[in-house]
Design a protein around this motif. Sequence first.
Motif, PDB file in Angstrom:
ATOM      1  N   GLY A   1     -25.815  23.161  11.254  1.00 60.36           N
ATOM      2  CA  GLY A   1     -27.146  23.744  11.427  1.00 60.36           C
ATOM      3  C   GLY A   1     -28.182  22.650  11.417  1.00 60.36           C
ATOM      4  N   MET A   2     -29.415  22.979  11.762  1.00 59.55           N
ATOM      5  CA  MET A   2     -30.565  22.068  11.766  1.00 59.55           C
ATOM      6  C   MET A   2     -30.255  20.763  12.522  1.00 59.55           C
ATOM      7  N   TYR A   3     -30.092  19.635  11.822  1.00 61.31           N
ATOM      8  CA  TYR A   3     -29.924  18.321  12.464  1.00 61.31           C
ATOM      9  C   TYR A   3     -28.549  18.156  13.133  1.00 61.31           C
TER      10      TYR A   3
ATOM     11  N   ALA B   1     -38.325  31.768   4.323  1.00 60.66           N
ATOM     12  CA  ALA B   1     -37.760  30.620   5.065  1.00 60.66           C
ATOM     13  C   ALA B   1     -37.561  31.041   6.522  1.00 60.66           C
ATOM     14  N   CYS B   2     -37.621  30.073   7.432  1.00 57.91           N
ATOM     15  CA  CYS B   2     -37.377  30.397   8.841  1.00 57.91           C
ATOM     16  C   CYS B   2     -35.868  30.647   9.044  1.00 57.91           C
ATOM     17  N   LEU B   3     -35.551  31.284  10.141  1.00 56.97           N
ATOM     18  CA  LEU B   3     -34.150  31.650  10.404  1.00 56.97           C
ATOM     19  C   LEU B   3     -33.191  30.439  10.340  1.00 56.97           C
ATOM     20  N   PRO B   4     -33.497  29.300  10.999  1.00 55.65           N
ATOM     21  CA  PRO B   4     -32.549  28.171  10.943  1.00 55.65           C
ATOM     22  C   PRO B   4     -32.282  27.656   9.533  1.00 55.65           C
ATOM     23  N   VAL B   5     -33.317  27.694   8.674  1.00 59.56           N
ATOM     24  CA  VAL B   5     -33.125  27.253   7.286  1.00 59.56           C
ATOM     25  C   VAL B   5     -32.168  28.210   6.574  1.00 59.56           C
ATOM     26  N   LYS B   6     -32.327  29.508   6.830  1.00 59.41           N
ATOM     27  CA  LYS B   6     -31.420  30.495   6.223  1.00 59.41           C
ATOM     28  C   LYS B   6     -29.983  30.240   6.696  1.00 59.41           C
TER      29      LYS B   6
ATOM     30  N   ILE C   1     -40.901  15.375  11.255  1.00 58.07           N
ATOM     31  CA  ILE C   1     -40.150  16.421  11.965  1.00 58.07           C
ATOM     32  C   ILE C   1     -40.819  17.766  11.686  1.00 58.07           C
ATOM     33  N   CYS C   2     -40.659  18.252  10.481  1.00 59.17           N
ATOM     34  CA  CYS C   2     -41.209  19.543  10.062  1.00 59.17           C
ATOM     35  C   CYS C   2     -41.064  19.548   8.541  1.00 59.17           C
ATOM     36  N   PRO C   3     -42.040  20.077   7.808  1.00 60.42           N
ATOM     37  CA  PRO C   3     -41.959  20.036   6.338  1.00 60.42           C
ATOM     38  C   PRO C   3     -40.681  20.656   5.790  1.00 60.42           C
ATOM     39  N   LYS C   4     -40.100  21.624   6.503  1.00 67.98           N
ATOM     40  CA  LYS C   4     -38.891  22.288   5.984  1.00 67.98           C
ATOM     41  C   LYS C   4     -37.726  21.303   5.908  1.00 67.98           C
ATOM     42  N   PHE C   5     -37.675  20.334   6.839  1.00 67.18           N
ATOM     43  CA  PHE C   5     -36.602  19.336   6.794  1.00 67.18           C
ATOM     44  C   PHE C   5     -36.731  18.484   5.528  1.00 67.18           C
ATOM     45  N   GLY C   6     -37.973  18.215   5.122  1.00 63.00           N
ATOM     46  CA  GLY C   6     -38.201  17.393   3.933  1.00 63.00           C
ATOM     47  C   GLY C   6     -37.715  18.084   2.666  1.00 63.00           C
TER      48      GLY C   6
ATOM     49  N   GLY D   1     -36.940  25.403  23.155  1.00 63.28           N
ATOM     50  CA  GLY D   1     -36.717  25.853  21.778  1.00 63.28           C
ATOM     51  C   GLY D   1     -36.119  24.716  20.959  1.00 63.28           C
ATOM     52  N   HIS D   2     -36.017  24.940  19.667  1.00 65.00           N
ATOM     53  CA  HIS D   2     -35.412  23.930  18.793  1.00 65.00           C
ATOM     54  C   HIS D   2     -33.894  23.925  18.997  1.00 65.00           C
ATOM     55  N   PRO D   3     -33.255  22.757  18.874  1.00 63.20           N
ATOM     56  CA  PRO D   3     -31.818  22.655  19.160  1.00 63.20           C
ATOM     57  C   PRO D   3     -30.960  23.649  18.388  1.00 63.20           C
ATOM     58  N   TYR D   4     -31.319  23.884  17.107  1.00 64.58           N
ATOM     59  CA  TYR D   4     -30.491  24.770  16.282  1.00 64.58           C
ATOM     60  C   TYR D   4     -30.650  26.227  16.669  1.00 64.58           C
ATOM     61  N   LEU D   5     -31.626  26.539  17.520  1.00 60.59           N
ATOM     62  CA  LEU D   5     -31.716  27.888  18.085  1.00 60.59           C
ATOM     63  C   LEU D   5     -31.001  27.948  19.428  1.00 60.59           C
TER      64      LEU D   5
ATOM     65  N   SER E   1     -42.640  15.865  15.507  1.00 62.03           N
ATOM     66  CA  SER E   1     -41.679  15.529  16.573  1.00 62.03           C
ATOM     67  C   SER E   1     -41.161  16.776  17.270  1.00 62.03           C
ATOM     68  N   SER E   2     -40.812  17.808  16.462  1.00 59.01           N
ATOM     69  CA  SER E   2     -40.190  18.983  17.083  1.00 59.01           C
ATOM     70  C   SER E   2     -41.174  19.732  17.971  1.00 59.01           C
ATOM     71  N   GLY E   3     -42.445  19.806  17.543  1.00 58.10           N
ATOM     72  CA  GLY E   3     -43.461  20.461  18.359  1.00 58.10           C
ATOM     73  C   GLY E   3     -43.742  19.671  19.618  1.00 58.10           C
TER      74      GLY E   3
ATOM     75  N   PHE F   1     -38.621  33.572  14.178  1.00 59.37           N
ATOM     76  CA  PHE F   1     -39.620  34.189  13.312  1.00 59.37           C
ATOM     77  C   PHE F   1     -39.780  33.307  12.060  1.00 59.37           C
ATOM     78  N   GLY F   2     -41.008  33.053  11.677  1.00 61.27           N
ATOM     79  CA  GLY F   2     -41.238  32.260  10.465  1.00 61.27           C
ATOM     80  C   GLY F   2     -41.309  30.774  10.706  1.00 61.27           C
ATOM     81  N   CYS F   3     -41.288  30.345  11.972  1.00 61.29           N
ATOM     82  CA  CYS F   3     -41.363  28.910  12.252  1.00 61.29           C
ATOM     83  C   CYS F   3     -42.820  28.464  12.299  1.00 61.29           C
ATOM     84  N   GLY F   4     -43.177  27.568  11.374  1.00 57.61           N
ATOM     85  CA  GLY F   4     -44.557  27.084  11.311  1.00 57.61           C
ATOM     86  C   GLY F   4     -44.923  26.260  12.534  1.00 57.61           C
ATOM     87  N   ILE F   5     -43.991  25.421  12.988  1.00 61.09           N
ATOM     88  CA  ILE F   5     -44.265  24.550  14.141  1.00 61.09           C
ATOM     89  C   ILE F   5     -44.484  25.398  15.398  1.00 61.09           C
ATOM     90  N   ASP F   6     -43.649  26.432  15.558  1.00 62.56           N
ATOM     91  CA  ASP F   6     -43.782  27.286  16.750  1.00 62.56           C
ATOM     92  C   ASP F   6     -45.094  28.057  16.753  1.00 62.56           C
TER      93      ASP F   6
END
Length: 323
Positions: A10-12, A53-58, A88-93, A188-192, A238-240, A265-270
């Motif tokens: 997932g994610m990265y 949390a956004c879907l990819p984080v879940k 990247i995005c605060p969620k990655f941090g 879209g983001h790669p993990y989607l 970066s992702s945006g 749903f729930g993506c701050g960058i999007d």
Amino acid sequence: MTVRAGIPRGMYYYKYYPFIRSFLTELGAEVVPSPETTKEILDKGVLYSIDDACLPVKVLHGHAYSLRDKVDCILIPRLTSVSKGEYICPKFGGLPEMVKYSVPDLPPVIDTEVNLKKNRNSLMKAMYKIAFTLKFRNPARISKSIKTALKAHEGFKASVHEGNTPDSVIEGIPGRTHKAKARIGLIGHPYLLYDSFVNMNLIKKLRERDIEVITPDMIDPHIVNEHCMELPKRMYWSSGKSLIGSALFIMDNSAFNGMLILTAFGCGIDSLAGEYIDKQARRYYKKPYMVLNIDEHTGDAGFNTRLEAFFDLLNCNLFDTKI
Ligand code: SF4
């Protein structure tokens, strides 16, 4: 005994798995990726992550859970910044902490930080730190492993730029060869985009209609950067940036027959990047365009109805050939 290092799918994963797999394998570790996303993995992710949390984080929480009794450690590096001057995005941090303190019974989590905004040598330092944590202490071997990993990463990126999706390159599945009837940009983001459970086989469904799919990862980063220069302010996520630059390129390019945006749903960058693309597309783009939003409750039926509507729009614009 060989150390077994778990990598959540997932994610990265869809950006850096070939890099990390080569690095760890060359060092002498056994690399264990989590399986493809399933309903059970998603359900566990939803159970063990915070509600907003956004879907990819879940999804990533679920993958970490699926590895808990199969490996000696799990790699969830803190990817703060992977491009000069960008985050990247605060969620990655915050990802390592979110997983460590939410998912029960995990083996040690390796959460080494990569922060190219703070330090240009951050990646090298991180690789040495990971190797030392796994008890590989021979500097020459670590250096050789980094070189091998960088080479694997370059090969991976080149193959994706040729139009192969990252998941197919990772699995060694050949890309499509026959001629498509239409070409669309899928943003879209790669993990989607590459998790076929999460996106309900979106790329497969498009390809079954003979549609060639171009994603942001397949577009030359220089082109993406160039198109982002049109923005009134520098985009430092970066992702945006990848999403906006790719969408502007596709909207400018007559070789594309349409564009689809896939957001979580729930993506701050999007909420910023997606909104900007949507506004630009509604104002200036004269070809078929649609936004598909997904979350853990999205069902196949509603999703397919939206997709069929997009196919109808495409068909109305393809006068001599129908998909
Ligand atoms: S970019 Fe969006 S989808 Fe990706 S981790 Fe950040 S908030 Fe989640």
